[in-house]
Design an enzyme around this catalytic site. Structure first.
Site, short mmCIF file in Angstrom:
data_model
loop_
_atom_site.label_atom_id
_atom_site.label_comp_id
_atom_site.label_asym_id
_atom_site.label_seq_id
_atom_site.Cartn_x
_atom_site.Cartn_y
_atom_site.Cartn_z
N HIS A 143 30.75 42.91 59.99
CA HIS A 143 30.41 41.91 61.02
C HIS A 143 29.03 41.31 60.80
O HIS A 143 28.69 40.31 61.45
CB HIS A 143 30.43 42.53 62.42
CG HIS A 143 31.81 42.96 62.86
ND1 HIS A 143 32.88 42.09 62.87
CD2 HIS A 143 32.27 44.16 63.29
CE1 HIS A 143 33.96 42.75 63.30
NE2 HIS A 143 33.61 44.00 63.55
N ASP A 180 40.17 46.76 58.38
CA ASP A 180 39.62 47.14 59.68
C ASP A 180 40.35 46.31 60.75
O ASP A 180 40.79 45.19 60.47
CB ASP A 180 38.12 46.81 59.70
CG ASP A 180 37.41 47.31 60.95
OD1 ASP A 180 36.81 48.38 60.90
OD2 ASP A 180 37.47 46.60 61.99
#
Lengths: 332, 225
Positions: A143, A180
């Site tokens: 992220h 993920d």
């Protein structure tokens, strides 16, 4: 593949097994995120225990964690951001950029060790002392944007590894597979204009899950158009939908790209028992997807694949998931 | 939520005396479909759209070159000949909600924004409205959507908001929608965090029902058949 004499660290490894590197360091536990935060040190303890109790440690080649040379981090993040992160830790601040990104005095040095350990892993593969590897690091990375911490991530570990492969080892084409449960917005944004890195992400639909990006029409831009692939999955879906997408979309996309090296953003948070998502994958699925990925590596990258830990928060399931994951790498 | 904040101010306009092809080129060149027609002082006279232009062109235009006389005829067409003069205009202090309802009711793609003297100040297109609503929904920022089913009684929303605030979580937006069961409401907080497992447990502990988003997204709203 590879002779066992080169890796004296793993005397128990069967001759038919791969030389699989395992990056883990107790110092990865020092990044503390405050109470009640899912991205907690116990995640790594659970992963380590799972691998240890599975009797796999003797078969694995340990990889050392050393702080990354900043010049490699600077291939992705500007110095101003790196310094801002360091300063925030020195000044005793509790968060960086968002309340999701809790920090302590050790967070910066832990993040440096995570990147450094991953680069060591990549180097060992390029020097042919191991075949593939699992990097059990904290904090995670996918992220992290160029100049912004986000979603428990500070430095974009896989992105830095990809740049290191290209700039230090002359690898032209790097494939990144991100399974993920959350979309790797940082990784996508870093490479979206770059046709030398193919980013493939399968994740929970962004209308329901963090971070709200990774929609199916995000396919890269400029010269990188067509080298970003996103497959959002609706909440409630599980193995059947994922298997369908992996087989019919992901594998052909990576086959078509013909990467020279594969990196995976490995998240275990799409597991049905993980409360971070509405995706309902079984333990067996995670073994299966890794088998597909190592098969891709056999076809295109001489087996070279480095799996880098991202999310996965169910402490009860992480031991078995990590054990199975490493077994797939060993038996690739 | 005023139109003045969302409208496009950098205006591409045309005058009434210009030709139809000039209008078409101005739209093509700027990637727009609506051109306000103004006089020398900047007062709004009309609107011309890409559809007005397409309607003015003969259909055989697409397939074969037109005869010289036909071309001359088309080139003689002025903007004033085909522009709409029955206009739905708004002023900068209209709200976005006003504009949304008006655009839906009048079935137009854009509304010219004029001041009280009739001078053109901006234009508000469906795209500007979409951008405004992306902003309102908060979905341009990273976050997670929760779906909570509550009984329709005073104070429920407060309990939810308080619980989320106590967790130090910021709101991107919060929507309240009718549920198919009478006396129930569905509440959709869009939370600017990845870390929602704790707040979900907390809300459940408070007696709220968290909905499977697939059983209830916005699909249960009244449909336009």
């Amino acid at each position: 593949m590879g002779s066992s004499s080169e890796s004296s660290d793993s005397p128990e490894r069967e001759p038919t097994m791969k030389r699989t590197g395992f990056l883990f360091d107790r110092r990865y536990l020092l990044h503390e995120t405050g109470g009640f935060h899912p991205e907690a040190p116990e995640r790594l303890t659970a992963i380590y225990q799972g691998i240890e109790e599975g009797g796999l440690l003797p078969s694995l080649t340990p990889v050392q964690a050393t702080p990354a040379d900043l010049r490699w981090i600077e291939t992705v993040h500007p110095r101003s951001y790196i310094d801002r992160f360091n300063d925030a830790c020195i000044q005793g601040k509790k968060m960086l950029d968002t309340p999701d990104n809790q920090i302590c005095a050790e967070s910066y040095s832990t993040a440096l060790l995570a990147v450094g350990g991953i680069l060591n892993t990549v180097r060992m593969i390029m020097e042919d002392s191991i075949d593939n590897a699992f990097c059990a690091v904290r904090p995670p990375g996918h992220h992290a944007e160029v100049s912004e911490a986000m979603g428990f991530c500070y430095f974009n570990n896989v992105a830095i590894a990809a740049r290191y492969l290209q700039q230090e080892w002359g690898i032209q084409k790097v494939g990144i597979i991100d399974f993920d449960v959350h979309h790797g917005n940082g990784t996508q944004h870093i490479f979206e204009k770059d046709p030398s890195v193919c980013y493939y992400s399968i994740h929970e639909h962004p209308s329901f899950a963090f971070p709200g990006t990774g929609r199916v029409f995000e396919k890269g831009s400029a010269e990188g158009t067509g080298f970003t692939h996103n497959h959002p999955i609706l909440p409630g879906e599980g193995d059947d939908e994922y298997r369908k997408i992996v087989t019919s979309q992901m594998v052909p996309a990576i086959d078509a790209f013909e990467p020279e090296f594969l990196l995976t953003s490995t998240g275990f948070d799409a597991h049905c028992d993980d409360d971070m998502s509405g995706i309902q994958l079984s333990t067996e699925f995670f073994t299966w997807i890794m088998q597909q990925i190592v098969a891709l590596a056999q076809r295109h990258t001489k087996g070279r694949v480095v799996s880098v830990l991202e999310g996965g928060y169910c402490l009860k399931r992480l031991p078995e998931l990590a054990r199975n994951h490493v077994s797939v790498l060993l038996n690739a | 939520m005023f139109v003045s904040r969302s409208m496009t101010r950098k205006l591409i306009t045309i005058t009434a005396e210009e030709g139809l092809f000039a209008a078409r080129d101005a739209m093509r060149g700027n990637g727009i479909r609506h051109l306000p027609v103004v006089d020398a002082e900047g007062k709004l006279l009309g609107m011309i759209t890409d559809r007005d232009i397409r309607s003015a062109l003969p259909t055989e235009w697409i397939r074969q070159p037109l005869s010289e006389s036909k071309m001359e005829q088309l080139e003689a067409l002025r903007v004033k000949d085909i522009m709409s003069t029955e206009l739905f205009t708004i002023t900068p202090n209209y709200t976005i909600q006003d504009a949304l309802l008006l655009i839906e009711e009048k079935k137009v793609g854009a509304l010219p924004v004029v001041d009280e003297q009739g001078y053109l100040k901006g234009i508000l297109s469906v795209r500007d409205l979409l951008r405004a609503f992306i902003n309102v929904l908060g979905i341009g920022q990273p976050g997670t959507l929760l779906c909570i089913l509550v009984e329709e009684k005073v104070g429920q929303l407060k309990r939810i908001v308080d619980a989320i605030t106590e967790e130090n979580i910021s709101f991107g937006s919060i929507l309240v929608a009718h549920y198919w069961e009478e006396e129930k409401r569905a509440v959709f907080p869009y939370l600017l965090t990845m870390n929602v497992s704790r707040i979900k447990k907390k809300l459940e502990g408070m007696g709220f029902e968290l909905l499977d988003p697939m059983k209830w997204y916005l699909d249960q709203l009244p449909k336009n058949e």
